[in-house]
Design a protein around this motif. Structure first.
Motif, PDB file in Angstrom:
ATOM      1  N   GLY A  50       0.964  -1.189  -0.379  1.00  0.00           N
ATOM      2  CA  GLY A  50      -0.133   0.027   0.078  1.00  0.00           C
ATOM      3  C   GLY A  50       0.908   1.404   0.398  1.00  0.00           C
ATOM      4  O   GLY A  50       2.591   1.081  -0.328  1.00  0.00           O
ATOM      5  N   THR A  51       0.060   2.769   0.078  1.00  0.00           N
ATOM      6  CA  THR A  51       1.071   3.357   0.035  1.00  0.00           C
ATOM      7  C   THR A  51       1.490   4.040   1.414  1.00  0.00           C
ATOM      8  O   THR A  51       1.263   3.334   2.451  1.00  0.00           O
ATOM      9  N   PRO A  52       3.133   3.907   1.274  1.00  0.00           N
ATOM     10  CA  PRO A  52       4.046   4.092   2.552  1.00  0.00           C
ATOM     11  C   PRO A  52       3.910   5.075   3.119  1.00  0.00           C
ATOM     12  O   PRO A  52       3.988   5.163   4.822  1.00  0.00           O
ATOM     13  N   SER A  53       2.650   6.662   3.240  1.00  0.00           N
ATOM     14  CA  SER A  53       3.320   7.898   3.460  1.00  0.00           C
ATOM     15  C   SER A  53       2.744   7.835   5.166  1.00  0.00           C
ATOM     16  O   SER A  53       3.050   8.425   5.200  1.00  0.00           O
ATOM     17  N   TYR A  54       1.574   7.268   4.880  1.00  0.00           N
ATOM     18  CA  TYR A  54       1.402   7.141   6.720  1.00  0.00           C
ATOM     19  C   TYR A  54       2.043   5.903   7.663  1.00  0.00           C
ATOM     20  O   TYR A  54       1.252   5.832   9.358  1.00  0.00           O
ATOM     21  N   LEU A  55       2.964   4.879   6.860  1.00  0.00           N
ATOM     22  CA  LEU A  55       3.242   4.215   7.860  1.00  0.00           C
ATOM     23  C   LEU A  55       4.155   4.421   8.261  1.00  0.00           C
ATOM     24  O   LEU A  55       5.681   5.086   8.868  1.00  0.00           O
ATOM     25  N   ALA A  56       4.138   4.028  10.115  1.00  0.00           N
ATOM     26  CA  ALA A  56       5.616   4.722  10.921  1.00  0.00           C
ATOM     27  C   ALA A  56       6.600   3.417  10.688  1.00  0.00           C
ATOM     28  O   ALA A  56       7.072   3.446   9.908  1.00  0.00           O
ATOM     29  N   PRO A  57       8.367   4.541  11.078  1.00  0.00           N
ATOM     30  CA  PRO A  57       9.524   3.996  10.484  1.00  0.00           C
ATOM     31  C   PRO A  57       9.300   2.407  10.917  1.00  0.00           C
ATOM     32  O   PRO A  57       9.995   1.962  10.221  1.00  0.00           O
ATOM     33  N   GLU A  58       9.641   1.836  11.853  1.00  0.00           N
ATOM     34  CA  GLU A  58       8.891   1.027  12.774  1.00  0.00           C
ATOM     35  C   GLU A  58       8.123  -0.318  12.135  1.00  0.00           C
ATOM     36  O   GLU A  58       9.179  -1.490  12.004  1.00  0.00           O
ATOM     37  N   VAL A  59       7.576  -0.021  10.950  1.00  0.00           N
ATOM     38  CA  VAL A  59       6.434  -0.849   9.864  1.00  0.00           C
ATOM     39  C   VAL A  59       8.286  -0.996   8.981  1.00  0.00           C
ATOM     40  O   VAL A  59       8.243  -2.462   8.937  1.00  0.00           O
ATOM     41  N   PHE A  60       8.766   0.233   8.624  1.00  0.00           N
ATOM     42  CA  PHE A  60       9.608  -0.470   7.920  1.00  0.00           C
ATOM     43  C   PHE A  60      10.835  -0.972   8.178  1.00  0.00           C
ATOM     44  O   PHE A  60      11.583  -2.522   8.106  1.00  0.00           O
ATOM     45  N   THR A  61      11.319  -0.511   9.639  1.00  0.00           N
ATOM     46  CA  THR A  61      12.507  -1.533  10.066  1.00  0.00           C
ATOM     47  C   THR A  61      12.646  -2.668  10.743  1.00  0.00           C
ATOM     48  O   THR A  61      13.067  -3.666  10.315  1.00  0.00           O
TER      49      THR A  61
END
Ligand code: D1A
Length: 320
Positions: free
Chosen positions: A175-186
């Motif tokens: 989905g669009t990453p705009s609203y995702l918190a950083p820890e979701v990526f790490t």
């Protein structure tokens, strides 16, 4: 014999214990109709922590055992269960556990360790390409097909294995990453490296085969084993490693890397100079794909140049 499932008792005669494990035992058995020798792994269910964990683990494990098809992965040929135990009928591995082979020989000769390590890498590469992480690779779970040094090895015990399925996390990353918190990526980067846990364990296995002792052990220094692992501090005792080639040591050093993103992958290990050894590779492939055992193997064989090529047809006729 009385507590065994009736069908198991009717089809197999179970005799002496040939291996022991934390969660059960292995018995030598004879298939009554053919007198063929097999191994029966008996896993008592109460050994698992919670009931839910048990059924999921065991189901996953049985599914994996029945689904995998690779010469260096143990094959099951039958499966039974009672209220308190699982009974898995497996091919007999007369060489027993790698653990005992290394213990009895102090340390393996380098070319033998290389042959075994190549087969383990092939088995784990197959598992990973099928989305399966083993997660419990250790010398007790590597079985040898014979008492000979040059033999086939098979990986077993998928009790800790996990099947990598489409995760919520993967869908989230679509989905669009705009609203995702950083820890979701790490957090993504850590789960992305879950395959690397098997690469670390293979590094420990290779260390044990070459050195004859474990890389992380409470007898080394004052740090706990956990701290040694977290720091990646392994000890190559000179007297044990003096005769081991620099290339072999390089494979160990590149696998026992704490940061999973910097750890050598299974693929990269298979490309490492130490394993580009034609003699070993020919021996390994002869053991893994014995000629005549499988039509595919026959068709892959180079027909002798010039002479009539002998190929078996389905109906078994030799054709010139
Ligand atoms: C599936 C599995 N474990 N799963 C689990 N613990 N949940 C499993 C674990 C261990 C084995 N071990 C053997 O088949 C096994 C061990 C051993 C030792 C001496 C000699 C033989 N043998 O076959 O001659 C042996 N076979 C086979 C299967």
């Amino acid at each position: 014999q009385s507590s065994l499932p009736r069908e198991l008792r009717e089809k197999y005669l179970l005799t002496r214990r040939i291996g022991t494990g934390v969660c059960g035992e292995v018995r030598l058995a004879f298939q009554r109709s053919t007198c063929r020798k097999v191994a029966v792994k008996i896993i008592n269910k109460k050994n698992f922590q919670s009931e839910g964990m048990a059924t999921r683990n065991a189901t996953t494990e049985i599914e994996i055992l029945q689904r995998v098809d690779h010469p260096c992965l143990i094959k099951t040929e039958d499966f039974y269960q009672t209220d308190d135990s699982y009974y898995i009928v497996l091919e007999l591995m007369e060489g027993g556990e790698l653990f005992h082979r290394v213990k009895s020989q102090q340390q393996l000769q380098e070319n033998v360790a290389k042959l075994y390590f190549y087969q383990m890498l092939s088995a784990v590469q197959y598992l990973h390409s099928n989305g399966i992480i083993h997660r419990d690779l250790k010398p007790e779970n590597i079985l040898l097909s014979s008492q000979e040094d040059v033999c086939l090895i098979k990986v077993t015990d998928f009790n800790q294995s996990r099947i990598l399925e489409e995760s919520v996390l993967m869908r989230t990353l679509c989905g669009t990453p705009s609203y995702l918190a950083p820890e979701v990526f790490t957090q993504a980067s850590t789960t992305g490296y879950s395959l690397a846990v098997d690469a670390w364990s293979l590094g420990v296995l290779l260390f044990v085969c070459l050195g004859g002792y474990p890389p992380f052990h409470e007898s080394f220094g004052d740090k706990s084993v956990t701290d040694q692992i977290i720091l990646g501090e392994f000890t190559m005792v000179p007297s044990k490693w003096r005769h081991v080639s620099d290339q072999a040591k390089d494979v160990v050093r590149r696998l026992l890397v704490v940061d999973p993103s910097k750890r050598m992958s299974i693929e990269a290990a298979l490309q490492h100079a130490w394993l580009q050894d034609q003699g070993m590779l020919e021996t390994a492939h002869r053991l893994m794909y014995p000629p005549g055992e499988d039509a595919a193997a026959v068709s892959m064989q180079e027909a002798p140049s010039g002479g009539p090529s002998k190929r078996k047809r389905g109906d078994g006729d030799e054709e010139d």
